[in-house]
Design a protein around this motif. Structure first.
Motif, PDB file in Angstrom:
ATOM      1  N   TYR A   1      34.524  29.541  34.541  1.00 48.74           N
ATOM      2  CA  TYR A   1      35.935  29.176  34.522  1.00 48.74           C
ATOM      3  C   TYR A   1      36.693  30.031  33.512  1.00 48.74           C
ATOM      4  CZ  TYR A   1      40.166  26.437  34.690  1.00 48.74           C
ATOM      5  OH  TYR A   1      41.467  26.057  34.859  1.00 48.74           O
ATOM      6  N   PHE A   2      36.096  30.276  32.358  1.00 52.26           N
ATOM      7  CA  PHE A   2      36.717  31.111  31.333  1.00 52.26           C
ATOM      8  C   PHE A   2      36.955  32.528  31.856  1.00 52.26           C
ATOM      9  CE2 PHE A   2      36.116  34.166  27.815  1.00 52.26           C
ATOM     10  CZ  PHE A   2      37.222  33.837  27.039  1.00 52.26           C
ATOM     11  N   LEU A   3      35.989  33.053  32.613  1.00 55.93           N
ATOM     12  CA  LEU A   3      36.077  34.433  33.091  1.00 55.93           C
ATOM     13  C   LEU A   3      36.871  34.591  34.391  1.00 55.93           C
ATOM     14  CD1 LEU A   3      32.439  35.570  32.307  1.00 55.93           C
ATOM     15  CD2 LEU A   3      34.518  36.160  31.052  1.00 55.93           C
ATOM     16  N   MET A   4      37.005  33.502  35.161  1.00 53.20           N
ATOM     17  CA  MET A   4      37.636  33.617  36.480  1.00 53.20           C
ATOM     18  C   MET A   4      38.584  32.462  36.782  1.00 53.20           C
ATOM     19  SD  MET A   4      34.499  35.037  38.837  1.00 53.20           S
ATOM     20  CE  MET A   4      33.476  33.580  38.700  1.00 53.20           C
ATOM     21  N   ASN A   5      39.264  31.914  35.784  1.00 60.51           N
ATOM     22  CA  ASN A   5      40.038  30.695  36.014  1.00 60.51           C
ATOM     23  C   ASN A   5      41.167  30.843  37.022  1.00 60.51           C
ATOM     24  OD1 ASN A   5      42.060  31.931  34.549  1.00 60.51           O
ATOM     25  ND2 ASN A   5      41.777  30.656  32.740  1.00 60.51           N
ATOM     26  N   GLU A   6      41.761  32.035  37.143  1.00 58.39           N
ATOM     27  CA  GLU A   6      42.849  32.198  38.106  1.00 58.39           C
ATOM     28  C   GLU A   6      42.346  32.175  39.548  1.00 58.39           C
ATOM     29  OE1 GLU A   6      41.324  36.294  37.287  1.00 58.39           O
ATOM     30  OE2 GLU A   6      41.852  34.607  36.012  1.00 58.39           O
ATOM     31  N   ARG A   7      41.057  32.324  39.732  1.00 62.19           N
ATOM     32  CA  ARG A   7      40.481  32.309  41.082  1.00 62.19           C
ATOM     33  C   ARG A   7      39.766  30.990  41.394  1.00 62.19           C
ATOM     34  NH1 ARG A   7      39.377  37.638  39.100  1.00 62.19           N
ATOM     35  NH2 ARG A   7      40.538  39.145  40.329  1.00 62.19           N
TER      36      ARG A   7
END
Length: 142
Positions: free
Chosen positions: A54-60
């Protein structure tokens, strides 16, 4: 009749038998290996893996509220292409909402599930996220 072990593998043993005394129908059961039999430890691993993705890809991310995540749900316009790309990197992501009778919907076409259970470590999440981000950025997804 009882329960009989019929096999075993990396993720646990498989049994065949009945759960009740009437035994109208035998079923196969899998007894998985929980991390040292400790559900709290399993929860912490899942939460840590999920939070890192979630930290690395939260916008997706497809944002869900769950205490016990099994998967990190991801939105990708070309989900099948991304899944094939990840497969080529030995990352195997299931599709939980396949097309049925040629009926399509946004979920079937765009949601990808990335497993976050205790079979995986934080190092695996650190490997997966850059592949996903690189692929999606190279295809101008959003």
């Amino acid at each position: 009749k009882g329960i009989t072990e019929i096999g075993s593998g990396v993720y646990g043993k498989v049994f065949l038998g009945c759960l009740d005394k009437l035994c109208k129908k035998e079923i196969a059961l899998k007894k998985g290996k929980c991390v040292a039999g400790d559900l709290e430890k399993e929860y912490k691993i899942r939460r840590k893996n999920y939070n890192h993705l979630y930290f690395l890809m939260n916008e997706r991310a497809i944002k869900i509220k769950t205490r016990y995540p099994s998967f990190f749900l991801l939105f990708a316009e070309r989900r099948d292409e991304l899944r094939e790309y990840l497969f080529s990197k030995n990352i195997f992501c299931p599709v939980h909402w396949p097309k049925f009778n040629n009926i399509t919907n946004k979920i079937s076409d765009t949601f990808l599930s990335i497993p976050v259970d205790s079979r995986y470590e934080l190092a695996d999440m650190k490997k997966i996220a850059p592949y996903v981000n690189k692929f999606l950025e190279s295809k101008k997804y959003y």
